[in-house]
Design an enzyme around this catalytic site. Structure first.
Site, PDB file in Angstrom:
ATOM      1  N   ASP A  93     -15.504  16.214 -22.448  1.00  0.00           N
ATOM      2  CA  ASP A  93     -15.091  16.257 -23.847  1.00  0.00           C
ATOM      3  C   ASP A  93     -14.137  17.437 -23.977  1.00  0.00           C
ATOM      4  O   ASP A  93     -14.566  18.591 -24.006  1.00  0.00           O
ATOM      5  CB  ASP A  93     -16.308  16.436 -24.754  1.00  0.00           C
ATOM      6  N   LYS A  98      -5.204  21.657 -28.567  1.00  0.00           N
ATOM      7  CA  LYS A  98      -5.318  20.201 -28.693  1.00  0.00           C
ATOM      8  C   LYS A  98      -4.534  19.685 -29.894  1.00  0.00           C
ATOM      9  O   LYS A  98      -4.050  18.555 -29.886  1.00  0.00           O
ATOM     10  CB  LYS A  98      -6.801  19.824 -28.820  1.00  0.00           C
ATOM     11  N   GLU A 118     -13.557   9.424 -28.630  1.00  0.00           N
ATOM     12  CA  GLU A 118     -14.740  10.265 -28.798  1.00  0.00           C
ATOM     13  C   GLU A 118     -15.878   9.554 -29.540  1.00  0.00           C
ATOM     14  O   GLU A 118     -17.038   9.625 -29.098  1.00  0.00           O
ATOM     15  CB  GLU A 118     -14.341  11.572 -29.494  1.00  0.00           C
ATOM     16  N   ASP A 161     -17.412  11.657 -36.840  1.00  0.00           N
ATOM     17  CA  ASP A 161     -17.086  12.714 -35.881  1.00  0.00           C
ATOM     18  C   ASP A 161     -16.139  13.727 -36.515  1.00  0.00           C
ATOM     19  O   ASP A 161     -14.928  13.501 -36.599  1.00  0.00           O
ATOM     20  CB  ASP A 161     -16.449  12.083 -34.636  1.00  0.00           C
TER      21      ASP A 161
END
Length: 648
Positions: A10, A72, A186, A208
């Site tokens: 992850d 990211k 994810e 999420d």
């Protein structure tokens, strides 16, 4: 020889986790500091070291401009797409408006995949130390709403970190299959971790909310091990960083009111403030009040030390962050609508990401779904656990216990005649998928065509995002609409697109992998959807006019061809009414008036019919009505006219 493993990673905005499946259990692997979670931070020091994780985080206060975090958020992005993110970081983000983002450290530029590769390499080495052998294969997760460019940037980061991006796997069935590195969403990974051992037929919503992105996916999990994503939605500009920023802004503003000093001008002070805000946010998830104490945070104009001391209540924080909480609601409702489900038809809501520990977020979930979110999984680790399970399943080949059926978040298509976006793969289509359509040329003796690829939900191509284009050369000379060009879109299991154009007459073909595209910002995605709703009537008129224009041009082409073939059977006087009608059609097209164009086309039909009857009567045959219409090619194949550019 040690048994081959495919680890699960992850790669998060704030923290990253690596895991591996051993037997029937998943092991979250500790890093070299003994921690199961590694901060997604890379630092550059005076000694030339590049610490990663907690070591990098510890020195951030004294080295803010050379400590890279939240990288990211810049993956696969252009400079003009990250203006809001750039304001949140102290390090230097460089590049022209249309250039891919880079960060500059001590005069040297690094791409986001390079920085991410440093984090991935740290996780890779931790896994190798635990397993006792080299690790070359991984399943890496990305937000469900990551676009093609961002997914490709993640694959590039993995390659830089030393992972194989293409490899062969021998499953327990003995067969060797070629496998491209798997990038999975994810929320999908989280659903695998939650439901893998339950083997229960149910509908799952994965909520999420991580450090930099928000995703929601609706899945249908079958007792046969099939995980089918029904829909996905999200916001790639919403996450824990934004909640931190709310607290930072409040603390900086209050400090300025009290002391007259602006902490925003001091990078070291702001780095301390960021760490304090992040800790306060965490504290307020489990307690009603917290204190922020930052002694000697700066000095006044007389060089006297100033201290920041402030008490914050949970209610205060929730009021500050209310607009961020509200932004979570729209993607959830959109995902439910696309999945054709009502909230009470969802059996379980799985909470993923550290921000779901916030009581107000949990309350929002209950307000929407009418039930508490599932808290039986560790929100920080569940995504990596799911990725590790998927990695183990890949090794099983045909004997795998689960099958993933994910979807693409946006429609993909090409620009065709009239500027229309002709969809090839529609939003929320299950992937991997492949779709082919046949098109033709728009001009006589056209030597090449340009295939322009777009992504979005609007009916007119230019209202969407152009993500790539290429030319197919070497088409044999032929009249317009005779050549057949087969265009194929192939979207792999990672959501990465390949497009091929093939001249069916010569078998010449050209292809492109859409991996250098500018990508899609969340604002653009939201604009596409919002515009599709607000301008539905406008879009309808544009499409109707484009279709009428295509029809009119087909009529003109057929009539002119008929007059040419008639030759001297027609006098100038015979042709005059038709020629005049053709001219009216051509004059109506640029005016953009749908009614006038349809009227001119009807007039052309009438003139062409009269001329055809006149020719037939001269020949002594029965009256004929050619009624020129949209052409069909030999064999009855439906061929759509595409507006291609002629290469000079």
């Amino acid at each position: 020889m040690a048994e081959e493993k495919i680890i699960g990673i992850d790669l998060g905005t704030t923290n990253s986790v690596v895991a591996v499946m051993e037997g029937n259990e998943v092991k979250v692997i500790a890093n070299r500091d003994g921690d199961r979670i590694t901060p997604s931070i890379v630092a550059f020091t005076d000694k030339g070291d590049r610490p990663v994780g907690e070591k990098a985080k510890r020195q951030a206060v004294t080295n803010p401009k050379r400590t890279i975090y939240s990288i990211k958020r810049f993956m696969g992005r252009r400079h003009n797409e990250v203006e809001s993110e750039e304001k949140l970081v102290p390090y230097k983000v460089v590049g022209g408006p249309n250039d891919l983002v880079k960060v500059e450290i001590d005069g040297k530029q690094f791409t986001p995949p390079e920085i991410s590769a440093m984090i991935l390499r740290e996780l890779k080495e931790s896994a190798e130390a635990y397993l006792g052998h080299t690790v070359r294969k991984a399943v890496i997760t990305v937000p469900a709403y990551f676009n093609d460019s961002q997914r490709q940037a993640t694959i590039d980061a993995a390659a830089i970190a030393g992972f194989d991006t293409d490899y062969e796997i021998r499953g327990k069935d003995g067969k060797v299959v070629k496998q491209r590195m798997r990038i999975i969403n994810e929320p999908t990974a989280a659903s695998i971790a939650y439901a893998f051992d339950k083997k229960k037929d149910q509908k799952i919503a994965v909520f999420d909310l991580g450090g930099g992105t928000f995703d929601v996916s609706i899945l249908d999990v079958g007792d046969d091990g099939v995980f089918q994503v029904l829909s996905t939605n999200g916001d790639t500009h919403l996450g824990g960083d934004d909640f931190d920023q709310v607290l930072m802004d409040y603390l900086a503003d209050e400090f300025k009111k009290e002391h007259g000093a602006d902490l925003r001008k001091d990078p070291m002070a702001m780095q301390r403030l960021k760490q304090a805000a992040e800790q306060a946010k965490k504290d307020l998830s489990s307690q009603a009040n917290t204190d922020v104490n930052l002694p000697f945070i700066t000095m006044d104009e007389n060089r006297n030390p100033l201290h920041l001391v402030r008490s914050i209540s949970r209610n205060q924080f929730e009021r500050m962050a209310d607009h961020l909480i509200e932004r979570c609601k729209k993607p959830v409702l959109a995902a439910l609508k696309d999945a054709k489900l009502t909230p009470n038809q969802v059996d379980e809501v799985v909470l993923v990401g550290g921000m779901t520990r916030m009581p107000r977020v949990q309350q929002l979930v209950k307000e929407i779904f009418g039930k508490e979110g599932h808290k039986g999984v560790n929100p920080d680790e569940v995504v990596a656990v799911g990725a590790a399970i998927q990695g183990a399943q890949l090794l099983l080949g045909a004997a795998a216990d689960i099958q993933l059926l994910d979807v693409t978040p946006l429609t993909l298509g090409i620009k065709t005649l009239g500027g229309v976006l002709t969809p090839m793969i529609t939003r929320n289509t299950t992937i991997p998928t492949r779709k082919s359509e046949t098109y033709t040329t728009a001009a006589d003796n056209q030597p090449s065509v340009e295939v322009e690829v777009y992504q979005g939900e609007r009916p007119m191509a230019d209202d969407n995002k152009k993500i790539g284009s290429f030319h197919l050369d070497g088409i044999q000379p032929a009249p317009a609409r005779v050549p057949k060009i087969e265009v194929t879109f192939e979207l792999d299991a990672n959501g990465v697109l390949s497009v091929t154009a093939k001249d069916l007459g010569t078998n010449k073909q050209q292809s492109i992998r859409i991996e250098g595209s500018s990508g899609m910002t969340k604002e653009e995605v939201e604009r596409m959807k919002r515009d599709a709703e607000l301008h539905a009537e406008e879009d309808k008129k544009k499409r109707e006019f484009a279709e009428a224009k295509n029809e009119a041009e087909n009529r003109v082409h057929a009539v002119e061809k008929m007059m040419q073939e008639a030759g001297d059977k027609l006098t100038d006087a015979d042709k005059a009414p038709v020629t005049a009608a053709v001219q009216k059609v051509r004059e109506a097209i640029p005016r953009g008036d749908l009614g006038a164009l349809k009227s001119a086309t009807s007039g052309l039909d009438a003139a062409a019919t009269a001329m055809a009857q006149h020719v037939a009567s001269k020949a002594g045959g029965p009256g004929a009505e050619p009624g020129p219409t949209a052409e069909k090619k030999d064999g009855g194949d439906d061929v759509m006219d595409a507006e291609y550019e002629v290469k000079k």
